[in-house]
Scaffold this active site. Structure first.
Site, PDB file in Angstrom:
ATOM      1  N   LYS A  18       4.026   2.239   3.046  1.00 23.28           N
ATOM      2  CA  LYS A  18       3.911   1.292   1.937  1.00 23.28           C
ATOM      3  C   LYS A  18       2.714   1.590   1.038  1.00 23.28           C
ATOM      4  CE  LYS A  18       6.779  -2.236   3.953  1.00 23.28           C
ATOM      5  NZ  LYS A  18       7.148  -1.544   5.206  1.00 23.28           N
TER       6      LYS A  18
HETATM    7  C1  LIG Z   1       8.457  -1.273   5.584  1.00 20.23           C
HETATM    8  C2  LIG Z   1       8.693  -0.250   6.632  1.00 20.23           C
HETATM    9  C3  LIG Z   1       9.968   0.331   6.851  1.00 20.23           C
HETATM   10  C4  LIG Z   1      11.191  -0.122   6.075  1.00 20.23           C
HETATM   11  O1  LIG Z   1      11.173   0.309   4.739  1.00 20.23           O
HETATM   12  P1  LIG Z   1      12.163  -0.344   3.662  1.00 20.23           P
HETATM   13  O2  LIG Z   1      11.751   0.211   2.357  1.00 20.23           O
HETATM   14  O3  LIG Z   1      11.908  -1.834   3.758  1.00 20.23           O
HETATM   15  O4  LIG Z   1      13.545   0.013   4.045  1.00 20.23           O
HETATM   16  C5  LIG Z   1      10.101   1.304   7.829  1.00 20.23           C
HETATM   17  N1  LIG Z   1       9.042   1.696   8.580  1.00 20.23           N
HETATM   18  C6  LIG Z   1       7.816   1.165   8.421  1.00 20.23           C
HETATM   19  C7  LIG Z   1       6.710   1.621   9.300  1.00 20.23           C
HETATM   20  C8  LIG Z   1       7.579   0.183   7.433  1.00 20.23           C
HETATM   21  O5  LIG Z   1       6.349  -0.332   7.291  1.00 20.23           O
END
Ligand SMILES: *Cc1c(COP(=O)(O)O)cnc(C)c1O
Length: 495
Positions: free
Chosen positions: A114
């Site tokens: 993120k």
């Molecule tokens: C947020 C997240 C995901 C999922 O990603 P999306 O864009 O919501 O599909 C997968 N793995 C981790 C570690 C995350 O923090």
């Protein structure tokens, strides 16, 4: 380039990119999407080859965010993906074997993918507010199950004209995630725990957003509410960049030649990350299949196999908690691109009324040319962590392990000869206890100690942003009930 709501059947909600970023969600409840997907050719990709990651980002973002000059976008990207915060490669591509690579998206400030969006989003939001003549302070409210909260805090800390407040469920985040948040630095940040689960925190935040009295009270004090979650186009666009960067890296390594299709497997929750891959493909990047990897909450696997999206099912708490989700908001954007706003409106109405919707066979066929769905249960996930470590000496976190398991099943089922890139979304040290347990079948010590023992066991260094977490001073210890959230917001407004 203008943006339009996924639920706009008349075509009369066109807004600028700055407005879409400030607003987040469209007024009709839909998500903003670009009015068309710009296309690129071989020359475009070739021109990226010798550029730094921030230069690549500026070039790709400028196709979508034309309220900003190329120079501005390059400044933001340089500030976001700066050396020292990120490694020089920014998104390193680790090769596991000659047809399989792992794109490590967790070398940023909070050790989760993120960061790629939330490092640049504050720059985009600040500039958008300026361009729109907004003089009030943006109050970013976040309900988090762990990773978004920390990434948003780190991205927005000490950004002028912005305050951020994060609510997390008191027993609903991992020890590491909690430590990351309660020790957060910055003069404009606040963190408060909620007695309840993630849904309680989320519902509380939504209530604050929809309360006009709160909005008026904040306005009188010079604030307005804004959101940092993944429905905002400003969070989605930066994620398109690393699909291009991975393709370029494979070209540079001579692992592929231009035009060879590359498959991507993405550990998926809210469908934001994988949707960015779909957009890269529609732009013209030679992408083969997008393999949507889920954990036991396999609602997307079922959807991609049957065309039925049904949230009336048991919710599972897993060791890949960032994918424990039953409503994948960004799927709405895929339906928009594949079928248009009329279908979106029908599906979303059905979802609100009955908790499910069904797409017709023709639409499922269209979606299936780009996507397929697989899932890993808990045993598959832990077995994969230990198998990948034993076989390749590669340490994967549980989310990445879900991706590795699903990509392997996909390749076995289809005999795909394409190069496969699995997106690695978190550092193994962020979920050290689960990783240690998968490798040793023993319970690790509580809290931060789990990181130390995992590092000792594997000889791999604890990710820099997590190192010394237990020694940082704790700043935020408040716990409130969901009913007290608004009160807490005002009490600590001027802190
Ligand atoms: C947020 C997240 C995901 C999922 O990603 P999306 O864009 O919501 O599909 C997968 N793995 C981790 C570690 C995350 O923090």
């Amino acid at each position: 380039m203008k943006f339009i709501s996924t639920r706009d059947t008349k075509g009369d909600t066109l807004v600028s990119s700055a407005f879409a970023i400030k607003q987040g969600l469209a007024p009709d409840g839909g998500l903003y999407v670009p009015e068309y997907i710009p296309t690129i050719d071989k020359d475009f990709v070739t021109s990226l080859l010798n550029l730094s990651y921030p230069e690549k980002a500026a070039k790709i973002l400028s196709l979508y965010l034309d309220d900003f000059t190329s120079e501005e976008l390059l400044d933001y990207a340089n500030a976001a993906y700066t050396n020292g915060v990120f490694p020089p490669e920014v998104a390193p591509l680790a090769s596991v074997d000659n047809k399989l690579s792992v794109l490590e998206l967790w070398h940023g400030p909070t050790a989760a993918f993120k960061d790629f969006a939330l490092c640049i989003m504050p720059h985009l939001l600040t500039a958008s507010l300026k361009k729109l003549g907004e003089t009030r302070t943006a109050m970013i409210l976040v309900a988090t199950s762990g990773d978004t909260g920390k990434a948003a805090l780190e991205g927005y800390k000490d950004v002028k004209g912005i305050k951020i407040k994060v609510f997390y469920p008191v027993d609903g985040v991992s020890k590491v995630q909690k430590l990351q948040m309660i020790t957060q630095s910055g003069s404009n940040v606040d963190v408060c725990a909620i007695k309840g689960n993630f849904d309680d925190a989320q519902t509380g935040v939504k209530k604050i957003f929809s309360n006009s009295q709160i909005a008026e009270k904040l306005n009188a004090k010079g604030y307005f509410l804004s959101s940092a979650n993944s429905i905002n186009w400003g969070r989605l666009a930066p994620q398109i960049v690393y699909y291009f960067a991975a393709y370029c890296e494979l070209l540079s390594k001579n692992a592929i030649t231009y035009g060879d299709k590359v498959d991507f497997c993405v550990p998926t929750g809210n469908f934001g990350n994988i949707l960015a891959g779909y957009i890269a493909k529609k732009m013209g990047l030679p992408v083969g299949k997008l393999v949507c990897a889920s954990n036991s909450n396999n609602i997307l696997t079922d959807f991609l196999n049957t065309g039925v999206y049904d949230r009336n099912r048991q919710f599972h708490t897993t060791i890949s908690p960032s994918m424990d989700i039953l409503i994948s908001s960004n799927l709405e954007r895929l339906i928009y691109f594949a079928a248009g706003s009329g279908t979106v409106v029908n599906c979303m109405k059905s979802l609100a009324d009955s908790g499910s919707y069904t797409i017709d066979k023709d639409l499922l066929k269209i979606i299936s040319t780009d996507f397929c769905g697989y899932y890993a249960n808990e045993a598959n996930t832990t077995d994969t962590i230990s198998y990948i470590y034993d076989t390749y000496n590669y340490l994967a976190d549980p989310h990445t392990a879900v991706g590795l398991y699903c990509s392997n099943n996909y390749v076995n089922d289809t005999n795909s000869a394409n190069h496969m890139v699995v997106l690695s979304t978190a550092s193994p040290f962020k979920f050290a206890a689960s990783v240690y347990k998968s490798l040793t079948k023993c319970i690790p010590p509580e809290g931060y100690e789990a990181l130390t023992v995992l590092s000792e066991l594997t000889g791999k260094p604890i990710s820099t942003p997590l190192a010394g977490l237990d020694k940082r001073s704790v700043r935020f210890t408040r716990v409130c009930t969901p009913d007290e959230m608004a009160e807490d917001l005002f009490e600590h407004l001027e802190d």
